[in-house]
Design a protein around this motif. Sequence first.
Motif, PDB file in Angstrom:
ATOM      1  N   LEU A  10       1.144  -3.467  13.056  1.00 26.84           N
ATOM      2  CA  LEU A  10       1.263  -4.916  13.196  1.00 26.84           C
ATOM      3  C   LEU A  10       2.682  -5.382  12.907  1.00 26.84           C
ATOM      4  O   LEU A  10       3.158  -6.350  13.512  1.00 26.84           O
ATOM      5  CB  LEU A  10       0.272  -5.609  12.260  1.00 26.84           C
ATOM      6  CG  LEU A  10       0.007  -7.097  12.516  1.00 26.84           C
ATOM      7  CD1 LEU A  10      -0.545  -7.304  13.909  1.00 26.84           C
ATOM      8  CD2 LEU A  10      -0.959  -7.645  11.472  1.00 26.84           C
ATOM      9  N   GLY A  11       3.375  -4.697  12.003  1.00 28.66           N
ATOM     10  CA  GLY A  11       4.770  -5.033  11.744  1.00 28.66           C
ATOM     11  C   GLY A  11       5.659  -4.754  12.936  1.00 28.66           C
ATOM     12  O   GLY A  11       6.600  -5.506  13.221  1.00 28.66           O
ATOM     13  N   GLN A  12       5.366  -3.685  13.679  1.00 26.59           N
ATOM     14  CA  GLN A  12       6.141  -3.376  14.882  1.00 26.59           C
ATOM     15  C   GLN A  12       5.901  -4.432  15.974  1.00 26.59           C
ATOM     16  O   GLN A  12       6.816  -4.777  16.720  1.00 26.59           O
ATOM     17  CB  GLN A  12       5.771  -1.993  15.400  1.00 26.59           C
ATOM     18  CG  GLN A  12       6.393  -0.848  14.625  1.00 26.59           C
ATOM     19  CD  GLN A  12       5.832  -0.678  13.231  1.00 26.59           C
ATOM     20  OE1 GLN A  12       4.692  -1.036  12.973  1.00 26.59           O
ATOM     21  NE2 GLN A  12       6.625  -0.135  12.328  1.00 26.59           N
ATOM     22  N   ILE A  13       4.681  -4.931  16.051  1.00 22.98           N
ATOM     23  CA  ILE A  13       4.401  -6.002  17.008  1.00 22.98           C
ATOM     24  C   ILE A  13       5.144  -7.269  16.607  1.00 22.98           C
ATOM     25  O   ILE A  13       5.695  -7.981  17.460  1.00 22.98           O
ATOM     26  CB  ILE A  13       2.881  -6.252  17.092  1.00 22.98           C
ATOM     27  CG1 ILE A  13       2.161  -5.009  17.640  1.00 22.98           C
ATOM     28  CG2 ILE A  13       2.573  -7.461  17.949  1.00 22.98           C
ATOM     29  CD1 ILE A  13       0.662  -5.142  17.682  1.00 22.98           C
ATOM     30  N   TYR A  14       5.183  -7.561  15.310  1.00 23.14           N
ATOM     31  CA  TYR A  14       5.907  -8.747  14.834  1.00 23.14           C
ATOM     32  C   TYR A  14       7.397  -8.641  15.156  1.00 23.14           C
ATOM     33  O   TYR A  14       8.033  -9.642  15.522  1.00 23.14           O
ATOM     34  CB  TYR A  14       5.691  -8.904  13.337  1.00 23.14           C
ATOM     35  CG  TYR A  14       6.567  -9.942  12.697  1.00 23.14           C
ATOM     36  CD1 TYR A  14       6.352 -11.299  12.917  1.00 23.14           C
ATOM     37  CD2 TYR A  14       7.630  -9.561  11.876  1.00 23.14           C
ATOM     38  CE1 TYR A  14       7.178 -12.254  12.332  1.00 23.14           C
ATOM     39  CE2 TYR A  14       8.443 -10.513  11.285  1.00 23.14           C
ATOM     40  CZ  TYR A  14       8.216 -11.854  11.522  1.00 23.14           C
ATOM     41  OH  TYR A  14       9.038 -12.791  10.943  1.00 23.14           O
ATOM     42  N   VAL A  47       2.478   4.856  16.555  1.00 16.94           N
ATOM     43  CA  VAL A  47       1.730   4.675  15.307  1.00 16.94           C
ATOM     44  C   VAL A  47       0.232   4.883  15.535  1.00 16.94           C
ATOM     45  O   VAL A  47      -0.434   5.613  14.790  1.00 16.94           O
ATOM     46  CB  VAL A  47       2.017   3.283  14.720  1.00 16.94           C
ATOM     47  CG1 VAL A  47       1.197   3.057  13.451  1.00 16.94           C
ATOM     48  CG2 VAL A  47       3.504   3.135  14.414  1.00 16.94           C
ATOM     49  N   ILE A  48      -0.297   4.256  16.568  1.00 16.13           N
ATOM     50  CA  ILE A  48      -1.736   4.372  16.834  1.00 16.13           C
ATOM     51  C   ILE A  48      -2.101   5.803  17.211  1.00 16.13           C
ATOM     52  O   ILE A  48      -3.122   6.349  16.756  1.00 16.13           O
ATOM     53  CB  ILE A  48      -2.136   3.389  17.943  1.00 16.13           C
ATOM     54  CG1 ILE A  48      -1.840   1.944  17.524  1.00 16.13           C
ATOM     55  CG2 ILE A  48      -3.610   3.544  18.269  1.00 16.13           C
ATOM     56  CD1 ILE A  48      -2.550   1.519  16.260  1.00 16.13           C
ATOM     57  N   GLY A  49      -1.276   6.436  18.053  1.00 12.13           N
ATOM     58  CA  GLY A  49      -1.545   7.825  18.432  1.00 12.13           C
ATOM     59  C   GLY A  49      -1.485   8.765  17.248  1.00 12.13           C
ATOM     60  O   GLY A  49      -2.294   9.695  17.130  1.00 12.13           O
ATOM     61  N   LEU A  55       2.325   8.374   6.983  1.00  6.12           N
ATOM     62  CA  LEU A  55       2.547   7.568   8.184  1.00  6.12           C
ATOM     63  C   LEU A  55       2.413   6.086   7.870  1.00  6.12           C
ATOM     64  O   LEU A  55       3.153   5.250   8.429  1.00  6.12           O
ATOM     65  CB  LEU A  55       1.548   7.972   9.272  1.00  6.12           C
ATOM     66  CG  LEU A  55       1.667   7.260  10.616  1.00  6.12           C
ATOM     67  CD1 LEU A  55       3.040   7.486  11.228  1.00  6.12           C
ATOM     68  CD2 LEU A  55       0.575   7.746  11.566  1.00  6.12           C
ATOM     69  N   TYR A  56       1.513   5.744   6.978  1.00  7.09           N
ATOM     70  CA  TYR A  56       1.348   4.349   6.550  1.00  7.09           C
ATOM     71  C   TYR A  56       2.625   3.825   5.892  1.00  7.09           C
ATOM     72  O   TYR A  56       3.102   2.716   6.193  1.00  7.09           O
ATOM     73  CB  TYR A  56       0.161   4.268   5.600  1.00  7.09           C
ATOM     74  CG  TYR A  56      -0.129   2.896   5.054  1.00  7.09           C
ATOM     75  CD1 TYR A  56      -0.825   1.951   5.812  1.00  7.09           C
ATOM     76  CD2 TYR A  56       0.277   2.542   3.780  1.00  7.09           C
ATOM     77  CE1 TYR A  56      -1.100   0.688   5.304  1.00  7.09           C
ATOM     78  CE2 TYR A  56       0.004   1.288   3.259  1.00  7.09           C
ATOM     79  CZ  TYR A  56      -0.683   0.367   4.024  1.00  7.09           C
ATOM     80  OH  TYR A  56      -0.949  -0.884   3.530  1.00  7.09           O
ATOM     81  N   VAL A  57       3.209   4.645   5.014  1.00  9.10           N
ATOM     82  CA  VAL A  57       4.446   4.247   4.326  1.00  9.10           C
ATOM     83  C   VAL A  57       5.620   4.199   5.310  1.00  9.10           C
ATOM     84  O   VAL A  57       6.447   3.276   5.266  1.00  9.10           O
ATOM     85  CB  VAL A  57       4.741   5.209   3.159  1.00  9.10           C
ATOM     86  CG1 VAL A  57       6.075   4.883   2.502  1.00  9.10           C
ATOM     87  CG2 VAL A  57       3.626   5.154   2.124  1.00  9.10           C
ATOM     88  N   VAL A  58       5.701   5.178   6.210  1.00 19.20           N
ATOM     89  CA  VAL A  58       6.799   5.207   7.182  1.00 19.20           C
ATOM     90  C   VAL A  58       6.733   3.985   8.099  1.00 19.20           C
ATOM     91  O   VAL A  58       7.772   3.408   8.458  1.00 19.20           O
ATOM     92  CB  VAL A  58       6.742   6.514   7.993  1.00 19.20           C
ATOM     93  CG1 VAL A  58       7.659   6.449   9.197  1.00 19.20           C
ATOM     94  CG2 VAL A  58       7.133   7.693   7.120  1.00 19.20           C
ATOM     95  N   ALA A  59       5.538   3.566   8.486  1.00 22.17           N
ATOM     96  CA  ALA A  59       5.407   2.375   9.339  1.00 22.17           C
ATOM     97  C   ALA A  59       5.899   1.131   8.610  1.00 22.17           C
ATOM     98  O   ALA A  59       6.554   0.261   9.214  1.00 22.17           O
ATOM     99  CB  ALA A  59       3.951   2.203   9.771  1.00 22.17           C
ATOM    100  N   MET A  60       5.637   1.038   7.312  1.00 17.37           N
ATOM    101  CA  MET A  60       6.126  -0.103   6.539  1.00 17.37           C
ATOM    102  C   MET A  60       7.648  -0.078   6.431  1.00 17.37           C
ATOM    103  O   MET A  60       8.319  -1.106   6.597  1.00 17.37           O
ATOM    104  CB  MET A  60       5.488  -0.094   5.143  1.00 17.37           C
ATOM    105  CG  MET A  60       4.000  -0.353   5.138  1.00 17.37           C
ATOM    106  SD  MET A  60       3.277  -0.206   3.486  1.00 17.37           S
ATOM    107  CE  MET A  60       4.196  -1.443   2.585  1.00 17.37           C
ATOM    108  N   ILE A  61       8.218   1.096   6.148  1.00 17.66           N
ATOM    109  CA  ILE A  61       9.677   1.207   6.034  1.00 17.66           C
ATOM    110  C   ILE A  61      10.346   0.898   7.373  1.00 17.66           C
ATOM    111  O   ILE A  61      11.370   0.206   7.432  1.00 17.66           O
ATOM    112  CB  ILE A  61      10.064   2.609   5.528  1.00 17.66           C
ATOM    113  CG1 ILE A  61       9.536   2.826   4.111  1.00 17.66           C
ATOM    114  CG2 ILE A  61      11.571   2.799   5.561  1.00 17.66           C
ATOM    115  CD1 ILE A  61       9.761   4.228   3.584  1.00 17.66           C
ATOM    116  N   ASP A  62       9.768   1.403   8.454  1.00 16.88           N
ATOM    117  CA  ASP A  62      10.329   1.153   9.778  1.00 16.88           C
ATOM    118  C   ASP A  62      10.307  -0.339  10.110  1.00 16.88           C
ATOM    119  O   ASP A  62      11.281  -0.867  10.674  1.00 16.88           O
ATOM    120  CB  ASP A  62       9.545   1.945  10.821  1.00 16.88           C
ATOM    121  CG  ASP A  62       9.995   1.632  12.241  1.00 16.88           C
ATOM    122  OD1 ASP A  62      11.061   2.123  12.642  1.00 16.88           O
ATOM    123  OD2 ASP A  62       9.279   0.890  12.933  1.00 16.88           O
TER     124      ASP A  62
END
Length: 244
Positions: free
Chosen positions: A95-99, A109-111, A194-201
Motif C-alpha cells: 500500500l505504501g508503494q501505491i501511495y 511485493v504481492i508475488g 519482506l514486510y520490513v523491506v517494503a516499509m523501508i522501501d
Amino acid sequence: MLVCCLFGPAVAAEVSVVADTVPATGGLVADRLLVEADSTDVLVALDMTPNDTIVVASKKKRFKELEEWVPMPDSLVFSPDPMRAVWYSALCPGLGQIYNRRYWKLPVVIGGYMGLIYATSWNGRYYTDYSNAYSDIMDNDPTTNSFVNFLPYNRRNDQAYIDARLEWLKGVMKRKKDFYRRNRDLCIISMVGLYVVAMIDAYVDAQLYHFDISSDITMHLLPAVMEPTPFSRTSLGLQCAITF
C-alpha cells in the motif's frame, strides 16, 4: 550628341547622391537605394527580408509565451509524506508503494508474499506428516503406524522388512521432520523480512521522490600503475572511474 554626353554623367551622379543622402532607417533603406542604383540582381536577396522579419517576429512571440508561462504551484505538485508511506506499508504490504505511485513495485511485493505463503504451507504440511510419523515410530503402540505411508507400496505390510530397518527409519523420519521444519521457519522469517523491506522501501522512495537523477552516468576503465610500498613492488592494475 554632345548634349547627351554632358547630361548622362550628371544623371548618374544625381542618383547616387540621392541614395547616399537618404537617411538609413533600420539599416535597410539606404542599402536598398544603393543597390537599385548599382544593379538589380541583389533585389532577389532584398525580397528575403520580409521572411527574416517573420522569423524574428515568431521568435519574439515564442519568447513572450515563455515569459507569460506560469509554473504549477507547489500545492498541485505531488509530494509524498514519508511517514504516511511507512504507515500505509505497515497497514498492508504494497500500500505504501501505491501511495508513492510506484505501481510497478506492487507485483513484486504481492508475488513475493504469495510465493512465501505457498512455500510455508507446503513445508508445514510435510513437517506435520513427518512429525506424526516420527512420533508413531518412536512409541510402542502397534496401532499407530502412520510412518508406513512413506514406505514403498509393496513394503508397507512387510513387518520383517520394517523390523530389520526400524532404526534407519527412525533416523530418516527425524531428519525429514527437522528439514521441513527448518524450511517452514525460514519462509516465515522471509515473510517478516519482506514486510520490513517494503516499509523501508516506501520510506526511502518517498524521501527521494523529487531527487534529481542525471542521465549522464558513465564508467571508465583505465590502466593504472601501482606505486611501490614497503610491502609490495610496482605492479599494474585497473582504475575504475564512475561519473554521475
